[in-house]
Design an enzyme around this catalytic site. Structure first.
Site, mmCIF file in Angstrom:
data_model
loop_
_atom_site.group_PDB
_atom_site.id
_atom_site.type_symbol
_atom_site.label_atom_id
_atom_site.label_comp_id
_atom_site.label_asym_id
_atom_site.label_seq_id
_atom_site.Cartn_x
_atom_site.Cartn_y
_atom_site.Cartn_z
ATOM 1 N N TRP A 247 0.824 -1.214 0.000
ATOM 2 C CA TRP A 247 0.000 0.000 0.000
ATOM 3 C C TRP A 247 0.853 1.257 0.000
ATOM 4 C CZ3 TRP A 247 -5.042 1.719 0.088
ATOM 5 C CH2 TRP A 247 -5.237 3.047 0.516
ATOM 6 N N MET A 248 0.410 2.263 -0.774
ATOM 7 C CA MET A 248 1.049 3.584 -0.715
ATOM 8 C C MET A 248 -0.027 4.661 -0.722
ATOM 9 S SD MET A 248 3.688 5.388 -3.402
ATOM 10 C CE MET A 248 2.495 5.643 -4.719
ATOM 11 N N ASN A 249 0.155 5.698 0.134
ATOM 12 C CA ASN A 249 -0.645 6.917 -0.058
ATOM 13 C C ASN A 249 0.287 8.129 -0.119
ATOM 14 O OD1 ASN A 249 -1.179 5.981 2.902
ATOM 15 N ND2 ASN A 249 -1.821 8.074 3.071
ATOM 16 N N ASP A 250 0.065 9.159 0.658
ATOM 17 C CA ASP A 250 0.723 10.465 0.451
ATOM 18 C C ASP A 250 2.228 10.440 0.159
ATOM 19 O OD1 ASP A 250 -1.676 10.744 1.793
ATOM 20 O OD2 ASP A 250 -0.848 11.908 3.448
ATOM 21 N N GLN B 234 3.828 7.368 2.332
ATOM 22 C CA GLN B 234 3.085 6.561 3.283
ATOM 23 C C GLN B 234 3.008 5.142 2.735
ATOM 24 O OE1 GLN B 234 1.137 7.817 6.461
ATOM 25 N NE2 GLN B 234 3.232 8.485 6.077
ATOM 26 N N PHE C 132 3.181 8.876 10.236
ATOM 27 C CA PHE C 132 2.299 9.526 9.273
ATOM 28 C C PHE C 132 3.084 10.563 8.449
ATOM 29 C CE2 PHE C 132 -2.421 8.933 10.723
ATOM 30 C CZ PHE C 132 -2.281 7.562 10.607
ATOM 31 N N ARG D 94 -1.329 16.957 12.671
ATOM 32 C CA ARG D 94 -0.454 16.151 11.815
ATOM 33 C C ARG D 94 0.040 16.867 10.559
ATOM 34 N NH1 ARG D 94 -5.557 13.415 11.477
ATOM 35 N NH2 ARG D 94 -6.523 13.534 9.405
ATOM 36 N N ASP D 95 0.886 16.128 9.837
ATOM 37 C CA ASP D 95 1.370 16.453 8.493
ATOM 38 C C ASP D 95 2.250 17.705 8.444
ATOM 39 O OD1 ASP D 95 -0.266 14.313 7.998
ATOM 40 O OD2 ASP D 95 -1.867 15.457 7.058
ATOM 41 N N GLU E 252 -5.783 18.313 5.719
ATOM 42 C CA GLU E 252 -4.595 17.482 5.804
ATOM 43 C C GLU E 252 -3.483 18.055 4.923
ATOM 44 O OE1 GLU E 252 -6.379 13.139 6.824
ATOM 45 O OE2 GLU E 252 -6.444 13.589 4.703
ATOM 46 N N TRP F 233 -9.573 8.905 -1.078
ATOM 47 C CA TRP F 233 -9.929 8.080 0.087
ATOM 48 C C TRP F 233 -11.299 7.441 -0.063
ATOM 49 C CZ3 TRP F 233 -6.577 5.969 2.926
ATOM 50 C CH2 TRP F 233 -5.400 6.624 3.286
HETATM 51 C C1 FRU Z 1 -3.720 12.122 4.106
HETATM 52 C C2 FRU Z 1 -3.460 11.432 5.419
HETATM 53 C C3 FRU Z 1 -2.613 12.310 6.331
HETATM 54 C C4 FRU Z 1 -1.952 11.306 7.241
HETATM 55 C C5 FRU Z 1 -1.743 10.131 6.326
HETATM 56 C C6 FRU Z 1 -1.882 8.793 6.986
HETATM 57 O O1 FRU Z 1 -4.014 11.255 3.056
HETATM 58 O O2 FRU Z 1 -4.687 11.087 6.043
HETATM 59 O O3 FRU Z 1 -3.344 13.290 7.018
HETATM 60 O O4 FRU Z 1 -0.765 11.791 7.782
HETATM 61 O O5 FRU Z 1 -2.700 10.242 5.282
HETATM 62 O O6 FRU Z 1 -1.528 7.764 6.111
#
Ligand code: FRU
Length: 503
Positions: free
Chosen positions: A16-19, A35, A75, A142-143, A197, A299
């Site tokens: 899995w990958m996100n941000d 991520q 995160f 966060r972030d 975010e 999301w």
């Molecule tokens: C945005 C987010 C961030 C958080 C991260 C968690 O997509 O929800 O706010 O740090 O992803 O994976």
């Protein structure tokens, strides 16, 4: 380690990958952290994965950079070169890279900011023993995005982060990346339906004029983006080292307020598609090379996208995009220009009139760049059918660009069927630059000031261009295949075991 590449859109070989996280150019390489779940294709065990590139197009995947701990997930966040070793985390002769990220307690009770340092160019990271370095007692803080601010008298580090649930951007300053003092906050304003975010804040010169520098604040919001679900709004203003003040303040709105489509359309959006989220910019580049990468998903359905059993994974990044500010009809807008992958010339035609009964057809490679320059009459209508998976339409009467990906949405997760739209200039010559991967489209219109990024369902290999109503003049249409070679793509953890394609 074998040479491993992944071209055009970065995606890890597995999992899995996100941000995007910690984007930094250092020692002639672009580093992309992200991520990442080292254990599977679902959002969990968040750690920072790592890839790097010399050209922002061809990526090499490296071992996990910063791993989750028994108590915390890692995160999103950013990375800087601490050139003067203000943190004291360097070693003799080597200035450290410092990553600043959110420690998200697995209990969900607390989100704090931590740092880690690297003295080997970003490959291995040592978490700071005194973590966390910033704790507001909040569960939704966060972030952090950190940059070096040069004031009139002194230089210091600035952090922009979010109080996600309050829909506020919070700013802090530090002299050493370890002790942080509160500066100010921004919001809730503009789009506030979903949590805020992944903020970013950076200066850009309007039309390249060094005497007219504005600051751009990016705020990702989920849900409640302009196209539905996740989206990124931007605000242009001034930053004096303490406070961000918008030039045209978006209306105050309480957290959770659901705005109408018309209200959302009054705001500025980085992208009008559904799959461009959490985009942030690189540190380590000059201001006139400001470059963004975003997560190409939403999301609303990211966790429901199909995975390949052979190499289960979910998530891809957008093309890297150079950002600038341009003035259009009195408004200052962010302009995005993709960092273009190399292409081989393919089919091209020029000065052809298109009538409703005579569509044009040409081959559409799996990965390609389609460029169309067209002149439309006042009620003209131009349509590009992207291999049956989506229709791109320019509607002159409505002054709109649309992307309709409903045709093949049946096999996709719930919420995927959608039509995106954005107002564009349809008088004069309309130019669209479309970058297609086998599963996505990024459309740049109005000279890059209007962008639509969408994932697409599996598509065929024919492009059909047609007109409805009055004749449309195609000044130029070209389809050029992206030159890629990821037959060699095996990531570090699969080296010698399975290659992604071909083997
Ligand atoms: C945005 C987010 C961030 C958080 C991260 C968690 O997509 O929800 O706010 O740090 O992803 O994976």
């Amino acid at each position: 380690m074998t040479p491993e590449t992944c071209s055009m859109h970065f995606r890890p070989a597995r999992n899995w990958m996100n941000d995007p996280n910690g984007l930094i150019r250092h020692d002639d390489r672009y580093h992309l952290f992200y991520q990442y779940n080292p254990h599977g294709p679902t959002h969990g065990y968040l750690s920072w994965g790592h890839a790097s590139s010399v050209d922002l197009v061809s990526w090499t995947e490296h071992p996990v950079a910063i791993e989750y701990t028994p108590t915390d997930e890692i995160f999103s966040g950013s990375a800087v070169l601490d050139a003067q070793n203000t943190s004291g985390l360097g070693v003799a002769g080597a200035a450290p890279l410092v990553a600043v990220y959110t420690l998200a307690a697995r209990t969900g009770e607390r989100q704090t900011q931590g740092i880690a340092s690297s003295t080997d160019g970003g490959h291995t990271w040592a978490p700071y023993p005194g973590n966390p370095v910033l704790d507001r007692g909040s569960a939704h803080f966060r972030d952090p995005k950190v940059f070096r601010y040069q004031g009139a008298d002194d230089a210091y580090w600035v952090m922009v982060a979010v109080e996600a649930v309050e829909r506020r951007v919070v700013l802090y300053r530090s002299d050493d990346l370890i002790t942080w003092d509160y500066l100010s906050d921004y919001g809730p304003r503009g789009a506030t339906e979903g949590v805020w975010e992944c903020p970013d804040l950076f200066p850009l010169a309007v039309d390249g004029d060094p005497d007219d520098v504005r600051w751009v604040l990016l705020i990702s919001i989920n849900p409640g983006g302009i196209a539905g679900g996740s989206g990124t709004q931007y605000v242009i203003g001034h930053f004096d080292g303490v406070r961000f003040v918008p030039d045209d303040a978006p209306p105050r709105r309480p957290a959770g307020a659901v705005a109408t489509r018309a209200e959302l359309a009054e705001l500025d959006w980085l992208d009008h598609g559904r799959d461009c989220y959490a985009g942030v910019t690189f540190s380590g580049l000059p201001d006139d090379e400001r470059t963004l990468i975003a997560w190409m998903s939403n999301w609303e359905y990211a966790g429901g996208l199909a995975v390949d059993d052979e190499a289960p994974r979910r998530g891809a990044m957008t093309l890297a995009r150079r950002l600038s500010l341009v003035r259009r009809q009195g408004r200052v807008l962010v302009r995005q220009q993709p960092v273009a992958p190399a292409t081989d010339p393919g089919s091209a035609l020029s000065d052809t009139s298109l009538t409703s009964d005579a569509p044009l057809q040409t081959e559409l490679p799996a990965r390609c760049r389609v460029e169309v320059l067209a002149e439309l009459p006042p009620d003209g209508h131009l349509r590009l059918d992207l291999g049956g998976s989506a229709l791109v339409e320019v509607d002159a009467a409505a002054g709109e660009l649309r992307l309709d990906r409903r045709p093949r949405a049946g096999a996709m997760p719930d919420g995927f069927a959608s039509v995106e739209s954005v107002g564009i200039t349809t008088t004069g010559i309309v130019r669209l630059e479309i970058w297609l991967d086998h599963d996505s489209a990024e459309i740049f219109a109005d000279d890059g000031t209007r962008v639509i990024t969408d994932l697409l369902a599996e598509r065929g290999r024919t492009l059909v261009v047609s007109a409805r109503g009055d004749e449309v003049l195609i000044r130029r249409l070209s389809v050029d295949a992206v030159r890629v070679d990821d037959t060699r793509y095996t990531a570090w953890h699969d080296a010698g075991v399975a290659s992604m394609r071909g083997a």
